[in-house]
Design a protein around this motif. Structure first.
Motif, mmCIF file in Angstrom:
data_model
loop_
_atom_site.group_PDB
_atom_site.id
_atom_site.type_symbol
_atom_site.label_atom_id
_atom_site.label_comp_id
_atom_site.label_asym_id
_atom_site.label_seq_id
_atom_site.Cartn_x
_atom_site.Cartn_y
_atom_site.Cartn_z
ATOM 1 N N ASP A 79 41.261 47.745 35.051
ATOM 2 C CA ASP A 79 40.633 47.591 33.803
ATOM 3 C C ASP A 79 40.745 46.002 33.452
ATOM 4 O OD1 ASP A 79 40.433 50.254 33.570
ATOM 5 O OD2 ASP A 79 42.475 50.774 33.020
ATOM 6 N N GLY A 80 40.812 45.207 34.168
ATOM 7 C CA GLY A 80 40.980 43.706 33.713
ATOM 8 C C GLY A 80 39.554 43.203 33.627
ATOM 9 N N ALA A 81 39.455 41.926 33.715
ATOM 10 C CA ALA A 81 37.997 41.259 33.557
ATOM 11 C C ALA A 81 37.021 41.705 34.710
ATOM 12 C CB ALA A 81 38.391 39.809 33.519
ATOM 13 N N LEU A 82 37.478 41.637 36.077
ATOM 14 C CA LEU A 82 36.615 41.717 37.270
ATOM 15 C C LEU A 82 36.474 43.283 37.339
ATOM 16 C CD1 LEU A 82 34.894 40.803 39.555
ATOM 17 C CD2 LEU A 82 37.270 41.022 40.951
ATOM 18 N N GLY A 83 37.256 44.140 37.135
ATOM 19 C CA GLY A 83 36.978 45.591 36.950
ATOM 20 C C GLY A 83 36.062 45.794 36.023
ATOM 21 N N ARG A 84 35.994 45.343 34.827
ATOM 22 C CA ARG A 84 34.947 45.649 33.679
ATOM 23 C C ARG A 84 33.446 45.130 34.278
ATOM 24 N NH1 ARG A 84 39.334 43.630 30.228
ATOM 25 N NH2 ARG A 84 38.244 41.715 30.161
ATOM 26 N N VAL A 85 33.643 43.998 35.023
ATOM 27 C CA VAL A 85 32.137 43.687 35.485
ATOM 28 C C VAL A 85 31.951 44.796 36.657
ATOM 29 C CG1 VAL A 85 31.102 41.736 37.020
ATOM 30 C CG2 VAL A 85 32.802 41.062 35.111
ATOM 31 N N ASN A 86 32.659 44.936 37.538
ATOM 32 C CA ASN A 86 32.215 46.029 38.306
ATOM 33 C C ASN A 86 31.750 47.420 37.687
ATOM 34 O OD1 ASN A 86 32.254 44.493 40.753
ATOM 35 N ND2 ASN A 86 34.653 45.046 40.891
ATOM 36 N N GLN A 87 32.414 47.827 36.529
ATOM 37 C CA GLN A 87 31.909 49.037 35.964
ATOM 38 C C GLN A 87 30.625 48.797 35.348
ATOM 39 O OE1 GLN A 87 35.391 49.634 33.330
ATOM 40 N NE2 GLN A 87 36.973 49.690 34.896
ATOM 41 N N ALA A 88 30.392 47.554 34.814
ATOM 42 C CA ALA A 88 29.293 47.518 34.436
ATOM 43 C C ALA A 88 27.948 47.631 35.149
ATOM 44 C CB ALA A 88 29.093 46.084 33.487
ATOM 45 N N LEU A 89 28.334 46.955 36.363
ATOM 46 C CA LEU A 89 27.213 46.891 37.596
ATOM 47 C C LEU A 89 27.225 48.318 38.024
ATOM 48 C CD1 LEU A 89 28.480 43.796 39.580
ATOM 49 C CD2 LEU A 89 26.357 43.960 38.372
ATOM 50 N N ALA A 90 27.966 49.184 38.042
ATOM 51 C CA ALA A 90 28.254 50.579 38.576
ATOM 52 C C ALA A 90 27.148 51.280 37.706
ATOM 53 C CB ALA A 90 29.411 51.305 38.691
ATOM 54 N N ALA A 91 27.279 50.916 36.224
ATOM 55 C CA ALA A 91 26.577 51.769 35.271
ATOM 56 C C ALA A 91 25.111 51.072 35.140
ATOM 57 C CB ALA A 91 27.298 51.604 33.974
ATOM 58 N N GLU A 93 24.188 48.268 34.170
ATOM 59 C CA GLU A 93 24.166 47.133 33.150
ATOM 60 C C GLU A 93 24.709 45.731 33.584
ATOM 61 O OE1 GLU A 93 26.915 48.690 30.445
ATOM 62 O OE2 GLU A 93 26.133 50.782 30.196
ATOM 63 N N ASP A 94 24.049 44.813 32.897
ATOM 64 C CA ASP A 94 24.627 43.570 33.076
ATOM 65 C C ASP A 94 25.916 43.437 32.386
ATOM 66 O OD1 ASP A 94 21.999 43.161 33.957
ATOM 67 O OD2 ASP A 94 21.402 41.521 32.404
ATOM 68 N N ALA A 95 26.512 42.177 32.977
ATOM 69 C CA ALA A 95 27.931 41.965 32.716
ATOM 70 C C ALA A 95 28.235 40.557 32.221
ATOM 71 C CB ALA A 95 29.199 42.477 33.806
ATOM 72 N N ALA A 96 28.915 40.248 31.164
ATOM 73 C CA ALA A 96 29.194 38.839 30.611
ATOM 74 C C ALA A 96 30.791 38.897 30.768
ATOM 75 C CB ALA A 96 29.049 39.065 29.390
ATOM 76 N N PRO A 97 31.127 37.897 32.187
ATOM 77 C CA PRO A 97 32.671 37.852 32.238
ATOM 78 C C PRO A 97 33.078 36.848 31.211
ATOM 79 C CG PRO A 97 31.021 36.888 33.924
ATOM 80 C CD PRO A 97 30.283 37.803 33.102
ATOM 81 N N VAL A 162 24.749 36.289 40.258
ATOM 82 C CA VAL A 162 25.561 35.361 39.108
ATOM 83 C C VAL A 162 24.325 34.678 38.489
ATOM 84 C CG1 VAL A 162 27.060 33.737 38.313
ATOM 85 C CG2 VAL A 162 27.601 35.255 40.153
ATOM 86 N N GLY A 163 23.800 35.008 37.467
ATOM 87 C CA GLY A 163 22.615 34.263 36.876
ATOM 88 C C GLY A 163 22.993 33.106 35.836
ATOM 89 N N PRO A 164 21.879 32.715 35.111
ATOM 90 C CA PRO A 164 22.072 31.794 33.902
ATOM 91 C C PRO A 164 23.165 32.082 33.159
ATOM 92 C CG PRO A 164 19.727 32.042 34.482
ATOM 93 C CD PRO A 164 20.600 33.170 35.234
ATOM 94 N N GLY A 165 23.801 30.945 32.816
ATOM 95 C CA GLY A 165 24.958 31.500 31.786
ATOM 96 C C GLY A 165 26.076 32.195 32.017
ATOM 97 N N GLY A 166 26.287 32.337 33.500
ATOM 98 C CA GLY A 166 27.061 33.453 34.125
ATOM 99 C C GLY A 166 27.165 34.887 34.116
ATOM 100 N N ARG A 167 25.909 35.564 33.424
ATOM 101 C CA ARG A 167 25.864 36.768 33.171
ATOM 102 C C ARG A 167 25.711 37.288 34.787
ATOM 103 N NH1 ARG A 167 25.357 38.869 28.583
ATOM 104 N NH2 ARG A 167 24.662 41.033 29.424
#
Length: 353
Positions: A79-91, A93-97, A162-167
């Motif tokens: 449920d940390g920062a990387l886990g939340r990024v992966n959860q967004a990808l799986a759904a 959605e874009d993620a903003a770490p 990993v796109g512009p602005g780190g998204r």
């Protein structure tokens, strides 16, 4: 060998390595202080020299807290920062770490691109399919070939995510596991934490991968490099000043099925464990780079590892091949001392292109 037996053997080897890692004599007195703890699925050893015991122990406990916090934040399935990024990808959605993870992903993406994808963190679903996530019990057999192909087809290189602005954005199958890089980053941060406390002579060692600064009293730190697939020390290396020593090998997490050895270093091109090299050791000032490079050299294989080393900017490398041959770069050969005289005579120098 059963998965449980392989796991126990790996644990015994790790303990042996840590016991023998610092090839030093007795009579340390209070000048050397050690603190050990478990983090990131491995045994971490913080050793300081010439620091009052109370200060040394306080610093080591801060390093322990750092490792545990980073493990929580960088767990790909937590449920940390990387886990939340992966959860967004799986759904879908874009993620903003957060800023820290964003910088880390950008650094890992650059290393992935520099290695031509041989170091590739965006294959987390493939790692999980194989059962090589640290929280999982090792499997008894490899996954079906069609499932491996499907996982590969469902992802993209980290540099493309990993796109512009780190998204971060990509297909749901593009999950990120920075395990081939994070131990090095954590070791780097542990050393910098100690330096900020005024510690000039120390080693932070995570399961045999380490960074050393300063000296051990009147002489350099003397590091033992583990023999691949054996519970022994292959060679010794003196480290003075500031250097990291990282080894990637096929003996850390593995299982045997129908007489074949399957290990945790996966080739992102095929989806299967690498072949031809049993261990790759890299010496460099940056532990994160050394960690990623050691993985990339394993993937590159016996013929192409020199070109990959050159592309990543590492010039101190030792490769142990499946047939027992040992190759070293010219920069590292004069510094390595093998424990076996035959290996000392037989190790050859492989120039970088």
């Amino acid at each position: 060998m059963s998965p449980a037996t392989a796991s126990r053997a790996a644990a015994r080897a790790a303990v042996l390595l840590l016991a023998a890692l610092l090839l030093v004599g007795c009579g340390r007195g209070d000048e050397e202080v050690r603190h050990r703890f478990m983090a990131m699925g491995t045994l971490v050893d913080v050793t300081t020299w010439g620091v009052p015991r109370t200060e040394a122990e306080e610093g080591a406990r801060e390093v322990e807290a750092l490792f545990l916090a980073l493990h929580r934040e960088w767990d790909p399935w937590g449920d940390g920062a990387l886990g939340r990024v992966n959860q967004a990808l799986a759904a879908g959605e874009d993620a903003a770490p957060d800023e820290d993870l964003g910088a880390l992903l950008a650094e890992a993406a650059a290393l992935s691109a520099a290695s031509d994808g041989l170091f590739e963190p965006a294959i987390a679903t493939l790692v999980k399919l194989w059962g090589f996530s640290r929280e999982e019990t090792l499997p008894e057999a490899p996954p079906p070939a069609d499932e491996i192909a499907a996982r590969l087809a469902g992802t993209r290189p980290l540099a493309a995510l990993v796109g512009p602005g780190g998204r971060v954005s990509g297909p749901p199958g593009a999950q990120i596991d920075l395990g081939g890089f994070l131990k090095g980053v954590a070791v780097d941060r542990g050393i910098e934490l100690l330096r900020a406390r005024g510690v000039d002579h120390a080693i932070v060692n995570a399961g045999g991968d380490l960074r050393a600064i300063g000296r051990r009293g009147e002489r350099p730190w003397r590091i033992g490099i583990r023999a691949a697939r054996e519970q022994s020390i292959l060679a010794a290396l003196e480290v003075e000043g500031d250097e990291a020593v990282f080894t990637s090998g096929d003996y850390e997490r593995y299982f045997v099925h129908d007489g074949r050895h399957y290990h945790h270093v996966l080739d992102p091109r095929s989806g299967y464990p690498t072949a031809g090299i049993v261990s790759a050791t890299v010496v460099h000032r940056n532990a994160g780079l050394a960690d990623a490079a050691a993985t990339a050299l394993m993937v590159a294989g016996p013929d192409d590892w020199p070109a990959t080393a050159r592309a990543l900017g590492v010039d101190s490398v030792m490769i142990v091949h499946e047939d027992g041959r040992i190759e070293l770069t010219g920069a590292l050969r004069p510094r390595i001392r093998f424990r076996d005289e035959a290996q000392e005579r037989g190790a050859s120098v492989r120039p970088l292109p």
